[in-house]
Structure formats: structure tokens, C-alpha cells
Motif scaffolding. Structure first.
Motif, PDB file in Angstrom:
ATOM      1  N   GLN A  42       0.711   7.669  -5.711  1.00  0.00           N
ATOM      2  CA  GLN A  42       0.708   6.252  -6.039  1.00  0.00           C
ATOM      3  C   GLN A  42       2.074   5.819  -6.584  1.00  0.00           C
ATOM      4  OE1 GLN A  42      -2.025   4.528  -5.097  1.00  0.00           O
ATOM      5  NE2 GLN A  42      -2.716   6.549  -4.436  1.00  0.00           N
ATOM      6  N   PRO A  43       2.472   4.579  -6.327  1.00  0.00           N
ATOM      7  CA  PRO A  43       3.767   4.091  -6.816  1.00  0.00           C
ATOM      8  C   PRO A  43       3.823   4.042  -8.336  1.00  0.00           C
ATOM      9  CG  PRO A  43       2.450   2.285  -5.928  1.00  0.00           C
ATOM     10  CD  PRO A  43       1.745   3.548  -5.554  1.00  0.00           C
ATOM     11  N   THR A  44       5.026   4.091  -8.870  1.00  0.00           N
ATOM     12  CA  THR A  44       5.216   4.041 -10.315  1.00  0.00           C
ATOM     13  C   THR A  44       5.018   2.616 -10.828  1.00  0.00           C
ATOM     14  OG1 THR A  44       7.584   3.570 -10.156  1.00  0.00           O
ATOM     15  CG2 THR A  44       6.898   5.896 -10.151  1.00  0.00           C
ATOM     16  N   ARG A  45       4.918   2.483 -12.138  1.00  0.00           N
ATOM     17  CA  ARG A  45       4.749   1.165 -12.747  1.00  0.00           C
ATOM     18  C   ARG A  45       5.936   0.265 -12.404  1.00  0.00           C
ATOM     19  NH1 ARG A  45       5.963  -1.529 -17.574  1.00  0.00           N
ATOM     20  NH2 ARG A  45       4.296  -2.910 -18.313  1.00  0.00           N
ATOM     21  N   GLN A  46       7.139   0.816 -12.420  1.00  0.00           N
ATOM     22  CA  GLN A  46       8.325   0.037 -12.092  1.00  0.00           C
ATOM     23  C   GLN A  46       8.286  -0.442 -10.642  1.00  0.00           C
ATOM     24  OE1 GLN A  46      12.001   2.139 -12.706  1.00  0.00           O
ATOM     25  NE2 GLN A  46      13.287   0.352 -12.292  1.00  0.00           N
ATOM     26  N   GLN A  47       7.865   0.422  -9.736  1.00  0.00           N
ATOM     27  CA  GLN A  47       7.761   0.038  -8.326  1.00  0.00           C
ATOM     28  C   GLN A  47       6.710  -1.046  -8.125  1.00  0.00           C
ATOM     29  OE1 GLN A  47       6.950   3.998  -6.824  1.00  0.00           O
ATOM     30  NE2 GLN A  47       9.020   4.203  -5.983  1.00  0.00           N
ATOM     31  N   ILE A  48       5.614  -0.961  -8.856  1.00  0.00           N
ATOM     32  CA  ILE A  48       4.555  -1.963  -8.746  1.00  0.00           C
ATOM     33  C   ILE A  48       5.041  -3.319  -9.246  1.00  0.00           C
ATOM     34  CG2 ILE A  48       2.307  -2.663  -9.664  1.00  0.00           C
ATOM     35  CD1 ILE A  48       1.503   0.289  -9.613  1.00  0.00           C
ATOM     36  N   LEU A  49       5.752  -3.326 -10.378  1.00  0.00           N
ATOM     37  CA  LEU A  49       6.270  -4.585 -10.917  1.00  0.00           C
ATOM     38  C   LEU A  49       7.269  -5.219  -9.955  1.00  0.00           C
ATOM     39  CD1 LEU A  49       6.747  -3.668 -14.694  1.00  0.00           C
ATOM     40  CD2 LEU A  49       4.976  -5.123 -13.680  1.00  0.00           C
ATOM     41  N   HIS A  50       8.085  -4.395  -9.317  1.00  0.00           N
ATOM     42  CA  HIS A  50       9.029  -4.900  -8.317  1.00  0.00           C
ATOM     43  C   HIS A  50       8.276  -5.504  -7.136  1.00  0.00           C
ATOM     44  CE1 HIS A  50      12.496  -5.143  -5.672  1.00  0.00           C
ATOM     45  NE2 HIS A  50      11.848  -4.415  -4.774  1.00  0.00           N
ATOM     46  N   CYS A  51       7.221  -4.835  -6.720  1.00  0.00           N
ATOM     47  CA  CYS A  51       6.398  -5.315  -5.616  1.00  0.00           C
ATOM     48  C   CYS A  51       5.787  -6.674  -5.944  1.00  0.00           C
ATOM     49  CB  CYS A  51       5.300  -4.294  -5.319  1.00  0.00           C
ATOM     50  SG  CYS A  51       4.148  -4.791  -4.035  1.00  0.00           S
ATOM     51  N   VAL A  52       5.249  -6.800  -7.138  1.00  0.00           N
ATOM     52  CA  VAL A  52       4.627  -8.063  -7.568  1.00  0.00           C
ATOM     53  C   VAL A  52       5.664  -9.185  -7.560  1.00  0.00           C
ATOM     54  CG1 VAL A  52       3.543  -9.271  -9.494  1.00  0.00           C
ATOM     55  CG2 VAL A  52       2.823  -6.941  -8.920  1.00  0.00           C
ATOM     56  N   LYS A  53       6.853  -8.907  -8.056  1.00  0.00           N
ATOM     57  CA  LYS A  53       7.904  -9.924  -8.134  1.00  0.00           C
ATOM     58  C   LYS A  53       8.280 -10.450  -6.750  1.00  0.00           C
ATOM     59  CE  LYS A  53      12.132  -8.653  -8.907  1.00  0.00           C
ATOM     60  NZ  LYS A  53      13.380  -8.150  -9.590  1.00  0.00           N
ATOM     61  N   ILE A  54       8.500  -9.540  -5.800  1.00  0.00           N
ATOM     62  CA  ILE A  54       8.887  -9.953  -4.448  1.00  0.00           C
ATOM     63  C   ILE A  54       7.733 -10.678  -3.759  1.00  0.00           C
ATOM     64  CG2 ILE A  54       9.631  -9.157  -2.183  1.00  0.00           C
ATOM     65  CD1 ILE A  54      11.748  -8.970  -4.383  1.00  0.00           C
ATOM     66  N   SER A  55       6.525 -10.189  -3.967  1.00  0.00           N
ATOM     67  CA  SER A  55       5.347 -10.809  -3.360  1.00  0.00           C
ATOM     68  C   SER A  55       5.181 -12.246  -3.839  1.00  0.00           C
ATOM     69  CB  SER A  55       4.098  -9.992  -3.687  1.00  0.00           C
ATOM     70  OG  SER A  55       2.945 -10.612  -3.173  1.00  0.00           O
ATOM     71  N   MET A  83      11.437  -2.851   5.006  1.00  0.00           N
ATOM     72  CA  MET A  83      11.204  -3.261   3.614  1.00  0.00           C
ATOM     73  C   MET A  83       9.722  -3.178   3.268  1.00  0.00           C
ATOM     74  SD  MET A  83      12.156  -6.896   1.837  1.00  0.00           S
ATOM     75  CE  MET A  83      11.601  -7.291   0.166  1.00  0.00           C
ATOM     76  N   HIS A  84       8.863  -3.648   4.159  1.00  0.00           N
ATOM     77  CA  HIS A  84       7.418  -3.628   3.901  1.00  0.00           C
ATOM     78  C   HIS A  84       6.902  -2.197   3.814  1.00  0.00           C
ATOM     79  CE1 HIS A  84       3.295  -5.041   3.847  1.00  0.00           C
ATOM     80  NE2 HIS A  84       3.002  -4.254   4.871  1.00  0.00           N
ATOM     81  N   HIS A  85       7.483  -1.298   4.579  1.00  0.00           N
ATOM     82  CA  HIS A  85       7.019   0.087   4.604  1.00  0.00           C
ATOM     83  C   HIS A  85       7.609   0.935   3.481  1.00  0.00           C
ATOM     84  CE1 HIS A  85       4.293   0.706   7.950  1.00  0.00           C
ATOM     85  NE2 HIS A  85       4.953  -0.241   8.595  1.00  0.00           N
ATOM     86  N   ARG A  86       8.259   0.286   2.542  1.00  0.00           N
ATOM     87  CA  ARG A  86       8.736   1.018   1.371  1.00  0.00           C
ATOM     88  C   ARG A  86       7.556   1.642   0.629  1.00  0.00           C
ATOM     89  NH1 ARG A  86      12.281  -1.474  -3.702  1.00  0.00           N
ATOM     90  NH2 ARG A  86      12.113   0.363  -5.057  1.00  0.00           N
ATOM     91  N   TYR A  87       6.392   0.973   0.703  1.00  0.00           N
ATOM     92  CA  TYR A  87       5.206   1.457   0.010  1.00  0.00           C
ATOM     93  C   TYR A  87       4.333   2.239   0.986  1.00  0.00           C
ATOM     94  CZ  TYR A  87       6.773  -1.371  -3.838  1.00  0.00           C
ATOM     95  OH  TYR A  87       7.535  -1.886  -4.860  1.00  0.00           O
ATOM     96  N   ILE A  88       4.578   3.539   1.060  1.00  0.00           N
ATOM     97  CA  ILE A  88       3.790   4.418   1.932  1.00  0.00           C
ATOM     98  C   ILE A  88       2.354   4.486   1.433  1.00  0.00           C
ATOM     99  CG2 ILE A  88       3.553   6.782   2.800  1.00  0.00           C
ATOM    100  CD1 ILE A  88       6.580   7.044   2.569  1.00  0.00           C
ATOM    101  N   THR A  89       2.200   4.419   0.118  1.00  0.00           N
ATOM    102  CA  THR A  89       0.881   4.306  -0.502  1.00  0.00           C
ATOM    103  C   THR A  89       0.779   2.889  -1.038  1.00  0.00           C
ATOM    104  OG1 THR A  89       1.027   6.627  -1.168  1.00  0.00           O
ATOM    105  CG2 THR A  89      -0.699   5.306  -2.192  1.00  0.00           C
ATOM    106  N   PRO A  90       0.173   1.976  -0.293  1.00  0.00           N
ATOM    107  CA  PRO A  90       0.223   0.560  -0.672  1.00  0.00           C
ATOM    108  C   PRO A  90      -0.670   0.199  -1.850  1.00  0.00           C
ATOM    109  CG  PRO A  90      -1.173   0.846   1.241  1.00  0.00           C
ATOM    110  CD  PRO A  90      -0.565   2.188   0.957  1.00  0.00           C
ATOM    111  N   VAL A  91      -0.308  -0.906  -2.492  1.00  0.00           N
ATOM    112  CA  VAL A  91      -1.133  -1.551  -3.514  1.00  0.00           C
ATOM    113  C   VAL A  91      -1.331  -2.988  -3.060  1.00  0.00           C
ATOM    114  CG1 VAL A  91      -0.404  -0.083  -5.427  1.00  0.00           C
ATOM    115  CG2 VAL A  91       0.948  -2.105  -4.848  1.00  0.00           C
ATOM    116  N   ALA A  92      -2.270  -3.688  -3.675  1.00  0.00           N
ATOM    117  CA  ALA A  92      -2.688  -4.996  -3.172  1.00  0.00           C
ATOM    118  C   ALA A  92      -1.525  -5.977  -2.971  1.00  0.00           C
ATOM    119  CB  ALA A  92      -3.727  -5.598  -4.118  1.00  0.00           C
ATOM    120  N   PHE A  93      -0.609  -6.058  -3.934  1.00  0.00           N
ATOM    121  CA  PHE A  93       0.493  -7.023  -3.817  1.00  0.00           C
ATOM    122  C   PHE A  93       1.466  -6.652  -2.704  1.00  0.00           C
ATOM    123  CE2 PHE A  93      -0.801  -8.531  -8.030  1.00  0.00           C
ATOM    124  CZ  PHE A  93      -0.595  -9.900  -7.891  1.00  0.00           C
TER     125      PHE A  93
END
Length: 257
Positions: A65-78, A149-159
């Protein structure tokens, strides 16, 4: 008074009180929030509030699973992509004049039969258009510049559903959902309902969970894990083209398990 009549009365009150363009823009903002932002946030909170449940129901291994920092980055871009679409929508309505709307909002609301027919049409149109746009984005001459860019998250989260290059967000996430019903001349309520449904489906498909089984998030989760499989949304086009199996593009006898 039945539900249809109550809905008609409420809708009539809204469109006679506010300018059509304002109704369209505000409705879009509400749908984006209810359809995607809130469900995506709820999926993300499962990790925090119900960690044991989360570990049991994650499709991919918990260690991946992605790290907390990666998730926050994902949320921001989303969220940026959502605001970008709203801003572009607002500019288009401003140029057109808020006394007008791009979608049909002043006609009687559709009957249940019309609504269901338009909804099914939109599902199929979205499946076909998204599949081919998505396949095109995986072409080697395009992938590295846009879709990677979208495939940066090999294990995706909702955002991660809306974590994409702005060009991809418009071409793959927005137009296949909104354009078919717009061209068909469907009622605003049908379009808004379908957009809300598809936004929720996108969040669910990228959530990393499949405990609801509908939509089958495992299909798109596998796409993020293996890349060259399951390009569509409901599986129809992948079944037609044979891209629903890992290794479909390899010689026979050399397919991955």
C-alpha cells in the motif's frame, strides 16, 4: 403526490428561481462532491478507523500500500483536477452567459422509462469510448508523456481514480461520461445522476477493496498491478477484444498465470 411529481415540483422551483447556468455549475460542484470526494474520503478512512477490516479486505498485499505521503500527494492532485474541471466549466458558462445552460434543464423531468434507457445508453457509450481512449493512452508514443502519471499507483487508493495528467483527466475521465448524454440531448437530471454514479464507481474501482463486489474493483485493481489488462470499466469491451486476461498480448503458451 408520488416521487416523480415531487421531484418535478422541486426541479421546477429550482430552475425558475435561479439562472440555468448557475444551476448547472452548482449542480456539477455538488455532484462532484457527493459522487466522488465524499465516497473516496470514506474509503480512505477505512484504513484509519477499521485497520483490521482493511487488512482483511485489501485486494493487494497490505505491505504494498502507498505511504501516507504518497496518499496526501494523490489527494492533492485529484482535488486539483476536480477544481480544474469546475473552473473550465465556469468559464464556458460565463462566456455563454449564465442565462443559458449547456444541458436541457427547462423541460419536464424524464419518465422512469426514459431515465433508465438513457442511463443504459450512457453506460455502454462510456464503456466503448473509455476503452479506446484508455488503450490509446497505453500506446508507447503517448504513455510516458500522459498516462504514466496515473499508473504511479500500482496499488491504487480511491482518490487515485482522478490522479492523472490534466489532458488525460479531460479525455478519459470527463468526456466519456458527460459527452454521450450531452450529444443525445438527455435531461440534466439524467446527466447529473449518471455522473454521480460514474464518479462513485471510479472511487470504488480504485479503492483497493472488493468487499461490495459491485462494481468488481478487482478488475481495475489488476490493471494497475499488471498494466496491460482490463482497459474498460465493466468488462464488456475487454471480453470482446480478449484483453481481459493477463498475457493476452503474448504468444500462445507464454501467458502469465
Amino acid at each position: 403526490m408520488d416521487f416523480h411529481s415531487k421531484l418535478q415540483t422541486t426541479w421546477t422551483d429550482i430552475i425558475t428561481t435561479y439562472r440555468p447556468g448557475v444551476v448547472e455549475l452548482v449542480a456539477n460542484a455538488i455532484v462532484q462532491t457527493i459522487g466522488f470526494v465524499i465516497p473516496a474520503a470514506i474509503y480512505m478512512l477505512i484504513d484509519v478507523v477499521f485497520p483490521r477490516f482493511s487488512q482483511r479486505h485489501k485486494i493487494q498485499a497490505y505491505r504494498r500500500q502507498p505511504t501516507r505521503q504518497q496518499i496526501l500527494h494523490c489527494v492533492k492532485i485529484s482535488l486539483f483536477n476536480h477544481l480544474l474541471v469546475l473552473a473550465l466549466h465556469g468559464v464556458m458558462l460565463y462566456m455563454k452567459g449564465f442565462e443559458h445552460s449547456f444541458i436541457i434543464s427547462d423541460a419536464p423531468i424524464p419518465s422512469l422509462t426514459t431515465f433508465v434507457g438513457d442511463f443504459v445508453f450512457a453506460l455502454l457509450a462510456r464503456e466503448v469510448s473509455f476503452y479506446y481512449v484508455h488503450r490509446a493512452l497505453h500506446h508507447p508514443s503517448i504513455y510516458a508523456y500522459v498516462h504514466k502519471m496515473h499508473h504511479r499507483y500500482i496499488t491504487p487508493v480511491a482518490f487515485a481514480a482522478e490522479y492523472a495528467h490534466p489532458v488525460e483527466h479531460i479525455l478519459a475521465n470527463v468526456l466519456p461520461i458527460a459527452l454521450p448524454l450531452y450529444l443525445k440531448g438527455a435531461h440534466a437530471l439524467t446527466l447529473l445522476a449518471f455522473v454521480a454514479f460514474e464518479l462513485w464507481e471510479a472511487a470504488a474501482d480504485h479503492s483497493g477493496y472488493d468487499f461490495l463486489k459491485l462494481p468488481p474493483a478487482e478488475l481495475h485493481d489488476l490493471h494497475h498491478e499488471k498494466f496491460r489488462v482490463n482497459y474498460g470499466t465493466i468488462g464488456l469491451m475487454d471480453w470482446i477484444h480478449g484483453t481481459d486476461t493477463v498475457g493476452w498480448d503474448r504468444p500462445k503458451g507464454d501467458k502469465a498465470n
